[in-house]
Design a protein around this motif. Structure first.
Motif, mmCIF file in Angstrom:
data_model
loop_
_atom_site.group_PDB
_atom_site.id
_atom_site.type_symbol
_atom_site.label_atom_id
_atom_site.label_comp_id
_atom_site.label_asym_id
_atom_site.label_seq_id
_atom_site.Cartn_x
_atom_site.Cartn_y
_atom_site.Cartn_z
ATOM 1 N N HIS A 274 0.834 -1.198 0.000
ATOM 2 C CA HIS A 274 0.000 0.000 0.000
ATOM 3 C C HIS A 274 0.874 1.254 0.000
ATOM 4 C CE1 HIS A 274 -3.509 2.481 0.840
ATOM 5 N NE2 HIS A 274 -2.831 3.058 1.819
ATOM 6 N N LEU A 275 1.919 1.273 0.816
ATOM 7 C CA LEU A 275 2.830 2.417 0.851
ATOM 8 C C LEU A 275 3.546 2.600 -0.483
ATOM 9 C CD1 LEU A 275 4.383 2.122 4.437
ATOM 10 C CD2 LEU A 275 2.769 3.850 3.589
ATOM 11 N N GLN A 276 3.961 1.475 -1.088
ATOM 12 C CA GLN A 276 4.623 1.567 -2.391
ATOM 13 C C GLN A 276 3.686 2.175 -3.426
ATOM 14 O OE1 GLN A 276 5.736 -2.465 -3.253
ATOM 15 N NE2 GLN A 276 7.637 -2.367 -2.059
ATOM 16 N N LEU A 277 2.446 1.697 -3.448
ATOM 17 C CA LEU A 277 1.483 2.226 -4.416
ATOM 18 C C LEU A 277 1.176 3.698 -4.147
ATOM 19 C CD1 LEU A 277 -0.951 -0.811 -4.689
ATOM 20 C CD2 LEU A 277 0.705 -0.035 -6.393
ATOM 21 N N ARG A 278 1.072 4.058 -2.874
ATOM 22 C CA ARG A 278 0.819 5.458 -2.507
ATOM 23 C C ARG A 278 1.987 6.330 -2.972
ATOM 24 N NH1 ARG A 278 -3.174 8.242 -1.975
ATOM 25 N NH2 ARG A 278 -4.133 6.730 -0.633
ATOM 26 N N ASP A 279 3.232 5.863 -2.746
ATOM 27 C CA ASP A 279 4.406 6.616 -3.193
ATOM 28 C C ASP A 279 4.411 6.770 -4.708
ATOM 29 O OD1 ASP A 279 5.271 6.891 -0.592
ATOM 30 O OD2 ASP A 279 6.779 5.287 -0.708
ATOM 31 N N GLN A 280 4.098 5.684 -5.411
ATOM 32 C CA GLN A 280 4.057 5.763 -6.877
ATOM 33 C C GLN A 280 2.974 6.731 -7.343
ATOM 34 O OE1 GLN A 280 3.558 1.756 -8.317
ATOM 35 N NE2 GLN A 280 5.674 1.174 -7.833
ATOM 36 N N ALA A 281 1.833 6.701 -6.679
ATOM 37 C CA ALA A 281 0.741 7.620 -7.050
ATOM 38 C C ALA A 281 1.161 9.057 -6.815
ATOM 39 C CB ALA A 281 -0.514 7.284 -6.251
ATOM 40 N N GLU A 282 1.809 9.329 -5.704
ATOM 41 C CA GLU A 282 2.267 10.695 -5.416
ATOM 42 C C GLU A 282 3.321 11.135 -6.423
ATOM 43 O OE1 GLU A 282 3.504 10.744 -1.330
ATOM 44 O OE2 GLU A 282 1.451 10.559 -0.583
ATOM 45 N N GLN A 283 4.209 10.218 -6.809
ATOM 46 C CA GLN A 283 5.246 10.558 -7.785
ATOM 47 C C GLN A 283 4.626 10.882 -9.139
ATOM 48 O OE1 GLN A 283 7.855 7.178 -7.830
ATOM 49 N NE2 GLN A 283 8.728 7.621 -5.824
ATOM 50 N N ARG A 284 3.604 10.195 -9.505
ATOM 51 C CA ARG A 284 2.977 10.393 -10.814
ATOM 52 C C ARG A 284 1.889 11.469 -10.784
ATOM 53 N NH1 ARG A 284 4.573 5.050 -10.794
ATOM 54 N NH2 ARG A 284 5.852 4.483 -12.570
ATOM 55 N N GLU A 285 1.525 11.920 -9.594
ATOM 56 C CA GLU A 285 0.477 12.941 -9.493
ATOM 57 C C GLU A 285 0.888 14.226 -10.213
ATOM 58 O OE1 GLU A 285 -2.253 15.079 -6.046
ATOM 59 O OE2 GLU A 285 -0.395 14.081 -5.480
ATOM 60 N N ASP A 286 2.124 14.644 -9.979
ATOM 61 C CA ASP A 286 2.595 15.873 -10.647
ATOM 62 C C ASP A 286 2.598 15.697 -12.161
ATOM 63 O OD1 ASP A 286 2.889 17.212 -8.270
ATOM 64 O OD2 ASP A 286 5.019 16.676 -8.049
ATOM 65 N N GLN A 287 3.043 14.557 -12.629
ATOM 66 C CA GLN A 287 3.056 14.297 -14.070
ATOM 67 C C GLN A 287 1.633 14.325 -14.627
ATOM 68 O OE1 GLN A 287 4.942 10.479 -14.375
ATOM 69 N NE2 GLN A 287 7.016 11.287 -14.090
ATOM 70 N N ALA A 288 0.701 13.729 -13.885
ATOM 71 C CA ALA A 288 -0.687 13.698 -14.350
ATOM 72 C C ALA A 288 -1.287 15.095 -14.379
ATOM 73 C CB ALA A 288 -1.516 12.783 -13.445
ATOM 74 N N LEU A 289 -0.990 15.904 -13.361
ATOM 75 C CA LEU A 289 -1.494 17.281 -13.337
ATOM 76 C C LEU A 289 -0.907 18.103 -14.487
ATOM 77 C CD1 LEU A 289 -1.506 18.057 -9.498
ATOM 78 C CD2 LEU A 289 -3.483 17.779 -11.015
ATOM 79 N N ASP A 290 0.397 17.939 -14.713
ATOM 80 C CA ASP A 290 1.030 18.656 -15.830
ATOM 81 C C ASP A 290 0.389 18.255 -17.152
ATOM 82 O OD1 ASP A 290 2.711 20.006 -14.155
ATOM 83 O OD2 ASP A 290 4.437 18.663 -14.470
#
Length: 105
Positions: free
Chosen positions: A78-94
């Protein structure tokens, strides 16, 4: 001759007595062994609930350990997936802003 016959008769009687005593001793041993076996069987039967409880307790302990291990793995994943989601959040917003700004992209 009569003396010999008397001695043979006495020896035979004595042999019969010895055989009878041996049979009685054998029967006592058999009865003792049967009583001991019955007592051991009763002791074992009396211990069955205790053995069953111990088996169940060990099984529950192993199940709890397995559940704890699965929870730990789940939490790590769950933590790994949360970290990956946070890392990709900026890319998705951009990427979303780019689509809003320039829809032809």
């Amino acid at each position: 001759m009569e003396d010999t016959l008397q001695r043979l008769l006495a020896a035979e009687l004595r042999a019969e007595q010895i055989a009878s005593q041996a049979e009685q001793a054998q029967e006592r041993l058999i009865q003792t062994a049967l009583a001991d076996a019955k007592a051991e069987n009763e002791r074992f039967s009396a211990r069955l609930p205790e053995l069953h409880r111990a088996f169940i307790a060990r099984a529950e302990e192993r199940a709890e350990q397995t559940i704890a291990e699965l929870r730990r793995r789940y939490d790590e994943r769950h933590l790994q997936l949360r970290d990956q989601a946070e890392q990709r959040e900026d890319q998705a917003l951009d990427a979303a802003f780019q689509v809003l700004i320039d829809p032809s992209r």
